[in-house]
Structures are given as structure tokens and as C-alpha cells.
Scaffold this active site. Sequence first.
Site, short mmCIF file in Angstrom:
data_model
loop_
_atom_site.label_atom_id
_atom_site.label_comp_id
_atom_site.label_asym_id
_atom_site.label_seq_id
_atom_site.Cartn_x
_atom_site.Cartn_y
_atom_site.Cartn_z
N ARG A 115 0.86 -1.17 0.00
CA ARG A 115 0.00 0.00 0.00
C ARG A 115 0.90 1.22 0.00
NH1 ARG A 115 -3.63 -2.67 -1.38
NH2 ARG A 115 -5.67 -3.00 -0.41
N GLU B 127 -3.07 8.20 -3.60
CA GLU B 127 -3.26 7.42 -4.84
C GLU B 127 -4.57 7.85 -5.49
OE1 GLU B 127 -2.29 3.14 -4.59
OE2 GLU B 127 -4.21 2.86 -5.56
N HIS C 182 -2.16 0.54 -9.55
CA HIS C 182 -2.76 -0.44 -8.62
C HIS C 182 -3.33 -1.64 -9.39
CE1 HIS C 182 -4.57 -0.72 -4.33
NE2 HIS C 182 -4.57 -1.92 -4.86
C1 8YV Z 1 -7.61 -4.74 -5.01
C2 8YV Z 1 -5.70 -5.05 -3.46
O1 8YV Z 1 -7.88 -4.80 -6.35
O2 8YV Z 1 -6.88 -6.88 -2.59
C3 8YV Z 1 -6.18 -5.90 -2.36
O3 8YV Z 1 -5.86 -5.61 -1.19
O4 8YV Z 1 -4.84 -4.27 -3.29
C4 8YV Z 1 -6.22 -5.20 -4.82
O5 8YV Z 1 -6.09 -6.53 -5.19
C5 8YV Z 1 -7.87 -3.36 -4.55
O6 8YV Z 1 -7.61 -3.21 -3.19
C6 8YV Z 1 -9.29 -3.00 -4.78
O7 8YV Z 1 -10.11 -3.77 -3.92
#
Ligand code: 8YV
Length: 312
Positions: free
Chosen positions: A225, A254, A273
Amino acid sequence: MGDGLPPLFLELLGPDIEVLPWQQGPDARYGELVTGVITYGHPRVDGELLDRLPQVKVVSNHGVGVDHIDVPACAARKIPVGNTPGCLDASTADMTMALLLAVARNLVIGDHFARGPQFTHYDPALLIGAEVSGSTLGIVGLGRIGKQVAQRARGFDMPILYHNRRRDEAAERELGVQYRTLPELLAQSDFVALNCPLTAETTGLIGARELALMKPSAFLINMARGGVVQTDALTTALQNRQIAGAAVDVTDPEPLPRNHPLLALDNLVITPHLGSASDRTRRRMIEMSIINLRAGLTGQPLSWQVRPTPSR
Ligand code: 8YV
């Protein structure tokens, strides 16, 4: 509810559930209508939001990371929170390796160059990158995704170091990974891959002090993140070539403001992302979020329920 749910989501959800999208937060009229929330990162799902949606029975996250959900606030209101663990590990690990290779081997700059007018002849001195095979990888966060990164890195003959809250002796035996403290890992790795969740402990984990511990020839890969890395510190380290480069799938904020200095740097590779953005994985994420949603709406236990993290 969702903010522009993907068409496949709507297709798999079926016609019996009405979807109310929101951008900045629910409209006042949603308060009595909304019984389930589908979320994937924005807006934040917290106590304030839930108090405006008193009929909500379930929060179903389309993803595994729940840093945008106040899980204790949901628990206090007896609202279960679901997520999609496991199904995206391979896809996210693939992308970690893709970014690592891209930044090490000048993939993006090379692509632009190969399309441009300057590419007139083969040049043996052009865009010499860092060799990935045999270089040392440090994985911060040896969870499900981190372990899959380690499996892939073994195929590149990379010695693998890891740092985790807890030492994982089974993983050490099975994957041949070696535990290091964070400062040791940063100082000894040629590539540092961040694969940890964003928690109170990992927020701002990589700042100026940590970047200064890295080798000047090393690369940072952030698939975790944005908030795990202090953006200003990373910008300065890349501008000053204090580390060789970085590849980030996530940023804080972001997206970055379009005029952010990071975006002007050629030693940064950045993607929007895309960690779990592969066809089979995204389909499975949708299926799992719908299973959780439907279970919560009918008062059944969720198949994949997030528990509030116990304080340590
Ligand atoms: C998601 C992600 O697409 O699952 C997660 O934690 O980072 C990604 O795979 C994003 O968070 C949207 O839900």
C-alpha cells in the site's frame, strides 16, 4: 453499493440485487435503502458512514486489504466484514516480479526508446540494467503473497531474505528464506519487495532512515500500500540517486497529483494499482465478494470474514 462496479460484477451479481453507486459518499436517500456495502478502497467505510446507513447487514470488500475499512467500527455495530483472501496471491506475486524486472532491466524506458526516433542502430552500451538472476531479494511481509514472491524468486536463483512480525521457521525450511531484522534486510538486499498489509505498524515503515540503509545500487518494489512508504522520503532518495530505482503499484496519495515530482523521475516505474488485475483473479474476487455479500444479507456466516486485529 459501489462506485462504478465492473460490468462482470453486475453480471455475476444478478438482477435481484439493486446496485446504488456512490462517488463521494452515500446520498441521504440511500440511508434506508442500503442493506449491503461492496467496497474496493474508496470512500472509507467507517463508523460515520455506517451511522448514515443503519440498515447495513454486511460490508463485502472486493480485495484482501481492508485498511480502508474500520473493522472494529463494523464489529461494534455487529456488521460482518468480508474480503477475498488467497485468490489474488499468485496474481499479485506475478506483478511483484513484473515490476522488479521492469525497473531492473529498463523495460519502460526501453519500450519508449524502441518506439522513438533515436533508435537507429543496436548499441551494446545502451540501457545496461541490473542483473536480477542471482541478486538478493528482501521480502518485507512474508504472508501469502510474500511466500509466492519467494517461490518465483527461487526460479531466478535469488538468495531470499525476509522480515516479518514473526519468524516463520516452516517457510525458512520450505522456501529457503532467511530471517533478517528490517535494518539488516534493507542493508543486504539488492531488491526490497514490500508485500505487507497496511496496518498501524507498517504505516510509514519505509522513510528516509530506512532508504538510507539500502545499497545505492538497490531497488524498492512497493506492491503493498502507498502508506507503507513515506512518499517525500522516496522522492528525495530517487531524485538524489540514493537508491538505484523504485517500482510502485501503489502510492500515497493514490493517485499522485499529476504534477508530483515522482512522476517526472526516470528511475521510477509506476502502475495504477494493478496487483490483482488479471482475468481469472478478478473473476474469483468478484465471485468471493458476492458470496460474502449474499451470506451477510441473509444473516449467514461469511465464507471469508475479516476479524478485528487484536491489539498486541
Ligand atoms: C484490489 C488489493 O484490487 O486486494 C487488495 O488488497 O490491493 C487489490 O487486489 C484493490 O484493493 C481493490 O479492492
